[in-house]
Scaffold this active site. Sequence first.
Site, PDB file in Angstrom:
ATOM      1  N   HIS A  63       0.818  -1.213   0.000  1.00  0.00           N
ATOM      2  CA  HIS A  63       0.000   0.000   0.000  1.00  0.00           C
ATOM      3  C   HIS A  63       0.853   1.265   0.000  1.00  0.00           C
ATOM      4  CE1 HIS A  63      -2.973  -2.680   2.421  1.00  0.00           C
ATOM      5  NE2 HIS A  63      -3.083  -2.907   1.125  1.00  0.00           N
ATOM      6  N   LYS A  73       5.742   6.471   7.085  1.00  0.00           N
ATOM      7  CA  LYS A  73       5.160   5.595   8.100  1.00  0.00           C
ATOM      8  C   LYS A  73       6.242   5.159   9.085  1.00  0.00           C
ATOM      9  CE  LYS A  73       1.772   3.533   4.959  1.00  0.00           C
ATOM     10  NZ  LYS A  73       1.313   2.294   4.309  1.00  0.00           N
ATOM     11  N   TYR A 133       1.087   2.074  13.761  1.00  0.00           N
ATOM     12  CA  TYR A 133       1.937   2.914  12.933  1.00  0.00           C
ATOM     13  C   TYR A 133       1.417   4.328  12.851  1.00  0.00           C
ATOM     14  CZ  TYR A 133      -1.207   1.394   9.090  1.00  0.00           C
ATOM     15  OH  TYR A 133      -2.281   1.102   8.299  1.00  0.00           O
TER      16      TYR A 133
END
Length: 184
Positions: A63, A73, A133
């Site tokens: 993703h 992230k 995350y």
Amino acid sequence: MLEIRSLGLDGVLEIVPKRFGDARGFFAETYSEERFSAVGLELRFVQDNHSYSAATGVLRGLHYQLPPRAQDKLLRVVRGRIFDVAVDIRRSSKTFGKWAALDISAEKGNQILVPKGFAHGFVTLVPDTEVLYKVTDSYSPEHDRSIRFDDPAIGIEWPPTAGGFRLSDKDLKAPPLAAAEVFA
């Protein structure tokens, strides 16, 4: 205090916060804007996400979000263990289509930093795995994209799992890298 190690792709890092433990357990500072900034990581996180996977072999990814809503992230596991992957999807990069992987677990307390311009995914290696995350931009459905996890052009060496992989319909229908809309 942070231990930082490059995973071989520009900006993809393993970060291991120092743990302070005693007979009661441990304490760790998993993110500090001041400490990250001191080592050149200038990030402004705006959203925290929590993922739970009941079974071994749950595969989520690959993703990413396109600009202007691209996300950095910072990911860690608070219960269980994953095999985590970052794929360079910047067409102008000399490492376009290359991947790096890291075994992340609650036991190790390690984290991965996946910068903008990389697709991200993971597979659970044990049941009842929870992943947290932080991201630097909010979820944007119109910028959300994915790439096929088993694209032979990328060649990720996913670890085998008993019973195979469990994927969402979205991830099963993801295009290969050659057909995906990626970064310039």
